[in-house]
Design a protein around this motif. Structure first.
Motif, PDB file in Angstrom:
ATOM      1  N   MET A 145     -39.129 -23.878  81.379  1.00  0.00           N
ATOM      2  CA  MET A 145     -37.690 -23.930  81.176  1.00  0.00           C
ATOM      3  C   MET A 145     -37.291 -22.788  80.250  1.00  0.00           C
ATOM      4  SD  MET A 145     -37.108 -26.944  78.351  1.00  0.00           S
ATOM      5  CE  MET A 145     -37.686 -26.740  76.665  1.00  0.00           C
ATOM      6  N   PRO A 146     -36.069 -22.283  80.370  1.00  0.00           N
ATOM      7  CA  PRO A 146     -35.640 -21.234  79.436  1.00  0.00           C
ATOM      8  C   PRO A 146     -35.500 -21.797  78.024  1.00  0.00           C
ATOM      9  CG  PRO A 146     -33.839 -21.859  80.893  1.00  0.00           C
ATOM     10  CD  PRO A 146     -35.050 -22.573  81.386  1.00  0.00           C
ATOM     11  N   ARG A 147     -35.891 -21.007  77.058  1.00  0.00           N
ATOM     12  CA  ARG A 147     -35.804 -21.400  75.640  1.00  0.00           C
ATOM     13  C   ARG A 147     -34.881 -20.403  74.942  1.00  0.00           C
ATOM     14  NH1 ARG A 147     -40.208 -24.852  74.915  1.00  0.00           N
ATOM     15  NH2 ARG A 147     -41.787 -24.648  76.547  1.00  0.00           N
ATOM     16  N   ARG A 148     -33.863 -20.919  74.268  1.00  0.00           N
ATOM     17  CA  ARG A 148     -32.897 -20.051  73.601  1.00  0.00           C
ATOM     18  C   ARG A 148     -33.543 -19.393  72.380  1.00  0.00           C
ATOM     19  NH1 ARG A 148     -29.191 -22.790  71.054  1.00  0.00           N
ATOM     20  NH2 ARG A 148     -30.602 -24.575  70.986  1.00  0.00           N
ATOM     21  N   TYR A 149     -33.160 -18.150  72.149  1.00  0.00           N
ATOM     22  CA  TYR A 149     -33.646 -17.475  70.962  1.00  0.00           C
ATOM     23  C   TYR A 149     -32.547 -16.582  70.399  1.00  0.00           C
ATOM     24  CZ  TYR A 149     -34.164 -12.983  73.382  1.00  0.00           C
ATOM     25  OH  TYR A 149     -33.918 -11.822  74.051  1.00  0.00           O
ATOM     26  N   ALA A 150     -32.724 -16.212  69.146  1.00  0.00           N
ATOM     27  CA  ALA A 150     -31.844 -15.240  68.489  1.00  0.00           C
ATOM     28  C   ALA A 150     -32.704 -14.288  67.680  1.00  0.00           C
ATOM     29  CB  ALA A 150     -30.833 -15.932  67.579  1.00  0.00           C
ATOM     30  N   VAL A 151     -32.209 -13.080  67.500  1.00  0.00           N
ATOM     31  CA  VAL A 151     -32.833 -12.101  66.604  1.00  0.00           C
ATOM     32  C   VAL A 151     -31.834 -11.827  65.490  1.00  0.00           C
ATOM     33  CG1 VAL A 151     -33.780  -9.784  66.357  1.00  0.00           C
ATOM     34  CG2 VAL A 151     -34.172 -11.085  68.469  1.00  0.00           C
ATOM     35  N   LEU A 152     -32.300 -11.935  64.256  1.00  0.00           N
ATOM     36  CA  LEU A 152     -31.463 -11.691  63.084  1.00  0.00           C
ATOM     37  C   LEU A 152     -32.086 -10.596  62.232  1.00  0.00           C
ATOM     38  CD1 LEU A 152     -31.732 -15.101  63.442  1.00  0.00           C
ATOM     39  CD2 LEU A 152     -29.854 -14.947  61.809  1.00  0.00           C
ATOM     40  N   ASP A 153     -31.244  -9.819  61.575  1.00  0.00           N
ATOM     41  CA  ASP A 153     -31.691  -8.935  60.506  1.00  0.00           C
ATOM     42  C   ASP A 153     -31.450  -9.667  59.192  1.00  0.00           C
ATOM     43  OD1 ASP A 153     -32.597  -6.858  62.093  1.00  0.00           O
ATOM     44  OD2 ASP A 153     -30.649  -5.877  62.163  1.00  0.00           O
ATOM     45  N   VAL A 154     -32.500  -9.801  58.403  1.00  0.00           N
ATOM     46  CA  VAL A 154     -32.500 -10.682  57.229  1.00  0.00           C
ATOM     47  C   VAL A 154     -32.619  -9.864  55.944  1.00  0.00           C
ATOM     48  CG1 VAL A 154     -33.594 -12.695  56.166  1.00  0.00           C
ATOM     49  CG2 VAL A 154     -33.603 -12.436  58.663  1.00  0.00           C
ATOM     50  N   PHE A 155     -32.019 -10.396  54.890  1.00  0.00           N
ATOM     51  CA  PHE A 155     -31.900  -9.756  53.585  1.00  0.00           C
ATOM     52  C   PHE A 155     -31.014  -8.515  53.670  1.00  0.00           C
ATOM     53  CE2 PHE A 155     -36.040 -12.015  52.615  1.00  0.00           C
ATOM     54  CZ  PHE A 155     -35.447 -12.940  51.775  1.00  0.00           C
ATOM     55  N   THR A 156     -30.004  -8.602  54.522  1.00  0.00           N
ATOM     56  CA  THR A 156     -28.995  -7.565  54.646  1.00  0.00           C
ATOM     57  C   THR A 156     -27.761  -8.165  55.294  1.00  0.00           C
ATOM     58  OG1 THR A 156     -28.498  -5.383  55.571  1.00  0.00           O
ATOM     59  CG2 THR A 156     -29.839  -6.854  56.922  1.00  0.00           C
ATOM     60  N   ASP A 157     -26.613  -7.510  55.100  1.00  0.00           N
ATOM     61  CA  ASP A 157     -25.402  -7.891  55.837  1.00  0.00           C
ATOM     62  C   ASP A 157     -25.040  -6.833  56.872  1.00  0.00           C
ATOM     63  OD1 ASP A 157     -24.548  -5.830  54.220  1.00  0.00           O
ATOM     64  OD2 ASP A 157     -22.879  -6.929  53.317  1.00  0.00           O
ATOM     65  N   THR A 158     -25.969  -5.908  57.114  1.00  0.00           N
ATOM     66  CA  THR A 158     -25.718  -4.776  58.001  1.00  0.00           C
ATOM     67  C   THR A 158     -26.677  -4.814  59.189  1.00  0.00           C
ATOM     68  OG1 THR A 158     -25.065  -3.433  56.091  1.00  0.00           O
ATOM     69  CG2 THR A 158     -25.587  -2.264  58.129  1.00  0.00           C
ATOM     70  N   PRO A 159     -26.177  -4.817  60.426  1.00  0.00           N
ATOM     71  CA  PRO A 159     -27.084  -4.777  61.580  1.00  0.00           C
ATOM     72  C   PRO A 159     -27.995  -3.558  61.539  1.00  0.00           C
ATOM     73  CG  PRO A 159     -24.860  -5.338  62.289  1.00  0.00           C
ATOM     74  CD  PRO A 159     -24.757  -4.938  60.839  1.00  0.00           C
ATOM     75  N   LEU A 160     -29.239  -3.763  61.983  1.00  0.00           N
ATOM     76  CA  LEU A 160     -30.252  -2.717  62.060  1.00  0.00           C
ATOM     77  C   LEU A 160     -30.729  -2.253  60.693  1.00  0.00           C
ATOM     78  CD1 LEU A 160     -28.848  -0.615  65.042  1.00  0.00           C
ATOM     79  CD2 LEU A 160     -30.275  -2.666  65.087  1.00  0.00           C
ATOM     80  N   ALA A 161     -30.535  -3.087  59.689  1.00  0.00           N
ATOM     81  CA  ALA A 161     -31.155  -2.912  58.379  1.00  0.00           C
ATOM     82  C   ALA A 161     -31.940  -4.195  58.082  1.00  0.00           C
ATOM     83  CB  ALA A 161     -30.091  -2.651  57.313  1.00  0.00           C
TER      84      ALA A 161
END
Length: 303
Positions: free
Chosen positions: A1-17
């Motif tokens: 079955m498909p399993r939902r996922y997310a990718v987060l950048d952590v210890f920052t408020d800026t994407p790709l940091a």
């Protein structure tokens, strides 16, 4: 079955940091081997698998994997997953939400605030306070040789190399300057000096920082991060262990102390970790790790 996922950048408020993290929400039915294979597939420093809690009073049970092994506890997965779960729950506004996360190291109490669409901040109380580990502290000359530095670049003020663990052990190596921190590398002697124990990882730190509000800038080097990866851009478990070094070497008085730590600058992934220590009668009685995170991707995993 498909399993939902997310990718987060952590210890920052800026994407790709900050430090990337994968969170697999629907992990029921996966055994440890399957989780390890998925963590190798994501090839991030950690991938978290969210399971129903053993105790209904808690929000979830977490299993945390690097591409090579399972960890009993890690800081950026705890912060990032706490924020991801609060976003899943649809919390909004300025009200903070508190819940417990079950990790292999124990119950980790978290407080989360959703600060906008796909972003928030969280802090958690250390389930284990840092302890000195090992029969003796690392040798300064050996540390310098393993890191490609000169012996007089190891240490500053009262700080000397030490080993501490708050669930995950680290060699903690102070360096004299930001220039030495940036120049440090894993030499051919790295494994001989730091390869012992069940978690060969080195946390370097200096008091010279980019942001004047920060107290220390750090780097974390380890062979455990995945194929060809040696450095981690933000390491909450190392910051937790670092609280032990602060208690050993800093003249810290009674009360609550807030310590802002920079990491990842040498990698182009600037990160900021908030460490708070509570000291009573000269002893560390509590500590918290905090930071921000932002979602940068969502999807479905077919595995």
């Amino acid at each position: 079955m498909p399993r939902r996922y997310a990718v987060l950048d952590v210890f920052t408020d800026t994407p790709l940091a900050g430090n990337p993290l994968a969170v697999v929400f629907d992990a029921e039915g996966l055994d440890g081997s399957a989780m390890q294979a998925i963590a190798r597939e994501t090839n991030l420093s950690e991938t978290v698998f969210v399971l129903p809690p053993r105790d209904a009073r808690h929000r979830a049970r977490l299993r945390i994997f690097t591409p090579g092994r399972e960890l009993p506890f890690a800081g950026h997965p705890t912060v990032g997953t706490a924020i991801a779960l609060a976003l899943e729950d649809g919390d909004g506004g300025a009200d903070a939400r508190a819940f417990g996360l079950e990790e292999e190291v124990g119950i980790v109490p978290c407080v989360v605030e959703v600060t906008g669409a796909g972003r928030g901040r969280a802090r958690f109380r250390l389930p284990k306070l840092p302890l000195s580990v090992g029969e003796r502290d690392p040798d300064e000359a050996a540390c310098a040789m393993a890191l490609g530095l000169e012996p007089d670049e190891i240490g500053f003020a009262r700080h000397r190399p030490s080993r501490h663990s708050a669930g995950v052990p680290f060699d903690l190596v102070p360096v004299r300057s930001r220039a030495a921190l940036d120049r440090a590398r894993a030499s051919e002697h790295f494994d001989a000096v730091f390869g012992g124990g069940d978690h060969p990882a080195v946390y370097l730190y200096t008091a010279e920082t980019e942001d004047p509000r920060a107290s220390f800038q750090t780097r974390m080097l380890s062979r455990l991060l995945g194929a060809g990866v040696l450095e981690d851009p933000a390491t909450g478990s190392a910051a937790a262990a670092f609280a032990g070094a602060l208690m050993q070497f800093e003249p810290m008085g009674e009360g609550v102390h807030d310590v802002l730590i920079e990491q990842g600058f040498a990698m182009g992934r600037p990160s900021r970790i908030a460490l708070q220590l509570q000291i009573e009668a000269g002893a560390l009685v509590g500590a918290e790790i905090g930071g921000e995170a932002v979602v940068i991707a969502r999807g479905e995993l077919y595995a």
